[in-house]
Design an enzyme around this catalytic site. Structure first.
Site, PDB file in Angstrom:
ATOM      1  N   GLU A 351     -43.488 -38.347  15.294  1.00 54.91           N
ATOM      2  CA  GLU A 351     -44.398 -37.579  16.172  1.00 54.91           C
ATOM      3  C   GLU A 351     -45.756 -37.310  15.535  1.00 54.91           C
ATOM      4  OE1 GLU A 351     -44.626 -33.525  18.832  1.00 54.91           O
ATOM      5  OE2 GLU A 351     -43.023 -33.741  17.388  1.00 54.91           O
ATOM      6  N   HIS A 370     -52.364 -41.345  20.238  1.00 57.08           N
ATOM      7  CA  HIS A 370     -52.985 -40.687  21.390  1.00 57.08           C
ATOM      8  C   HIS A 370     -54.486 -40.526  21.164  1.00 57.08           C
ATOM      9  CE1 HIS A 370     -50.001 -39.145  24.371  1.00 57.08           C
ATOM     10  NE2 HIS A 370     -49.148 -39.461  23.415  1.00 57.08           N
TER      11      HIS A 370
END
EC number: 1.14.18.1
Length: 683
Positions: A351, A370
């Site tokens: 993550e 991201h």
């Protein structure tokens, strides 16, 4: 002593000064003069009298010494806040720490009132939400839905303008008409990806993603806030299920399964034009053009520097660790990636969260991915542009690249699963228990489910700032299905009562080439529909279960306004969960074949030892866990489809053991819209 429910009013009208009326009934905070910002200090009381008239409720705010908030104030009030930026997470972490450490609700209210007009509104919302969810004296409060506070994350700018107009021109709430959200505002039919608008741009789907990251923050001042039971595994499983659901929808729309974004140097074929404005930043969310290439991001203003080579290096180190069967912590000690804890460790590494054992070595792969995509239009801040929708947890799922990126992330987890031994028949069998038959029934039809379009309303007035008060409804068109029920015939041939864990999954029967799907492919498209405990006395008996009882979803009324009970409060205690209206895929007009799978496993092997107390948040436990408790299933998430099938089980039918059963279910889509009757215009 302060009424803790008044804390919820601090979420209302996030960009208005704190002394303005809140709650829709003229409630105002009696703010100490030292708490009011310099701009409004001399006019605060005058403004309160003007906007609130004879306000009904006055909330006294106790004046206390304010802790140092300078760290959290580094982000300007009109700038964009992103959980994917480490510098922003640290600012939020500092503010959460301040809120958590306030000894009483009175003092929490005081410091929150002071901070509200000085801290970025989205950062404030996030930090106060996390703090309230994790304080023992406020965790029983239901947080307002994020879409109602920041509607700009969920509707286009044209719709926002129309809602402001309706609010300003039509004085009485009852006379205001709902403002319709267009289903064609981000792209035309020339864009093949736009066939999935109803999934990617669904209000409930995007709210689920935001709320999951709220419940499971990856950074916090108190490690226990992050270190929840099987948190890393939940990160893997929740996102894996999103990809499985998305791929099912692609097949429904005659599209191939999503291709993982493996090569960071290849252009991103799909563009995305969100057509949304940020009310906080007063800027449009930047678009991304077709065939945009990623490049190194170097933005000192965001304390951000990340290169494509960094991403490649982190990926290779993670793959190497998976193949070696262990990771190295910061002290270079081995942590074995076994079949129980391995997936949880990898989830926190990939993550990555505060729980990663070695961030220096394994990096920040998911979050930085991201960010690379979110700033692909302006990687060096040359044009002073903010991040695209991939930079915000509440908007990222709107973008087609989200699914390509998470398909890549899921492949890392699947590589670990491939290292584990397949489940044997003995692992899967429940002695003396046989599932004899299953069926689903909906609207008098057996093993046939129907979807259609439906209109539903959400009151966005709490997020419309500097406009007249009163309800302003946004009307959304979304996918819906007729409720259905399961009937499961089970035989317990032993002489004792047995307890079973019923596990229900759904997956397409055919692949995008119209061939029967091999189980190795199909298992990754198995969508969990439900999981529940049953008591089975000796002999045969029938288990029934309604689709609305699903362990993965939150009730429909927690996403949309309940038109039958318009007075029902819109604050909800447990907002984490997949939306009920998106439980099953859309299907096709001519019908599409799915396989419904049911397994009854031995609950004595699966149960988790914890006190059988009533849990305030027991809904949607499959994707969101249980508040303050252990995950309610000892098996790996996704069991029995989380590993490769055993030899000889190339097809689902060959995988089945006596305590399993599967049937074909047809899902049909009716191209009709169930509309809400228009109210008469009494203006």
């Amino acid at each position: 002593m302060a009424d803790k429910k008044n804390l919820l009013l601090l979420f209302d009208h996030p960009t208005e000064p704190v002394f303005m009326d809140k709650g829709g009934n003229g409630t105002v905070f009696d703010v100490p003069a030292s708490y009011v910002t310099d701009r409004y200090n001399k006019m605060c009381k005058k403004v309160q009298r003007r906007v609130s008239g004879g306000f009904e409720k006055n909330v006294l705010v106790k004046e206390i010494p304010i802790p140092d908030l300078s760290c959290s104030m580094r982000l300007g009030r009109s700038e964009q806040f992103s959980l994917f930026l480490e510098s922003h997470r640290q600012m939020a972490c500092h503010l959460i720490d301040v809120f958590i450490k306030m000894p009483t609700v009175d003092e929490l209210q005081s410091v929150a009132v002071y901070a509200r007009d000085r801290v970025n509104p989205v950062l404030f919302n996030y930090a106060l939400s996390v703090a309230m969810l994790h304080r023992s004296d406020t965790k029983d409060l239901g947080l307002p839905a994020f879409a109602q506070i920041f509607p700009d994350r969920f509707i286009d700018s044209q719709m926002l303008r129309t809602m402001r107009e309706e609010s300003f021109v039509v004085e009485r709430s009852a006379a205001r008409l709902p403002v319709h959200s267009s289903v064609k505002y981000t792209a035309s039919d020339l864009d093949v990806e736009h066939r999935l608008w109803y999934f990617r741009e669904d209000l409930g789907v995007n709210l689920h993603h935001w709320h999951w990251h709220l419940v499971y923050p990856n950074t916090a001042p108190d490690r226990s806030i992050v270190d929840k039971d099987r948190r890393g595994e939940l990160f893997y499983y929740m996102h894996q299920q999103i990809i499985a659901r998305y791929n099912a929808e692609r097949l429904c729309n005659h599209m191939a399964r999503v291709q993982p974004f493996n090569n960071l140097e290849e252009p991103i074929a799909e563009g995305y034009f969100p057509k949304m404005d940020s009310l906080v930043a007063s800027r449009a969310f930047p678009p991304r053009f077709d065939n945009t290439r990623l490049s190194d991001v170097d933005r000192p203003i965001n304390q951000l520097r990340v290169g494509i080579d960094d991403m490649k290096r982190w990926r290779e180190r993670i793959y190497e660790a998976i193949h070696q069967g262990y990771v190295l912590d910061a002290n270079h000690k081995k942590i074995v990636l076994d079949d129980v804890k391995g997936i949880d460790i990898l989830g926190n590494i990939i993550e990555s969260s505060q729980l990663t054992p070695n961030k220096t070595l394994y990096g920040d792969l998911h979050n930085k991915g991201h960010i690379l995509i979110a700033f692909s239009h302006d990687p060096t801040n040359k044009h002073l542009e903010y991040a695209g929708v991939m930079g915000d947890a509440s908007t990222a799922m709107r973008d087609p690249i989200f699914y390509k990126w998470h398909a890549f992330i899921d492949n890392l987890f699947q590589e670990h699963k491939r290292q584990l031994s397949p489940y044997t028949e003995e692992d899967l069998t429940f002695p003396d228990v046989r599932v004899q038959s299953i069926q689903v029934e909906s609207q008098g039809q057996v093993n046939r489910l129907t979807t259609f379009w439906q209109e539903s309303d959400v009151d966005m007035s709490r997020g419309l700032d500097f406009v007249p008060r009163g309800h302003v409804l946004a009307r959304f068109t979304h996918l819906q299905h007729h409720p259905f029920s399961y009937t499961i015939e089970v035989e317990n041939s032993s002489e004792a009562t047995r307890y079973g864990y019923v596990r229900i999954f759904l997956a397409p029967k055919l692949d995008d080439g119209n061939a029967t799907m091999l189980l190795e492919q199909q298992r990754r498209m198995m969508v969990e529909l439900d999981k529940f405990v049953v008591t089975m006395p000796p002999g045969s008996h029938t288990i029934t279960r309604d689709s609305t009882e699903s362990s993965v979803t939150i009730p429909f009324k927690r996403t949309f306004r309940n038109m039958d009970n318009p007075g029902e409060p819109q604050n909800f205690l447990c907002g984490c969960g997949w939306p009920q209206h998106m439980l099953i895929p859309k299907g096709r007009a001519e019908g599409l074949s799915f396989e419904l799978f049911v397994m009854v496993s031995n609950y004595e092997d699966d149960k988790v030892d914890q006190k059988p107390e009533d849990c305030e948040c027991s809904i949607a436990a499959s994707y969101c866990g249980l508040r303050d408790r252990l995950y309610p299933d000892r098996k790996s998430m996704g069991f029995p489809f989380d590993r490769q099938p055993r030899s000889g089980s190339e097809l689902l039918e060959k995988f089945l053991t006596p305590n399993m059963c599967s049937i074909e279910v047809i899902i049909s889509h009716e191209a009709r819209t169930e509309k809400i009757p228009e109210l008469p215009d009494h203006s």
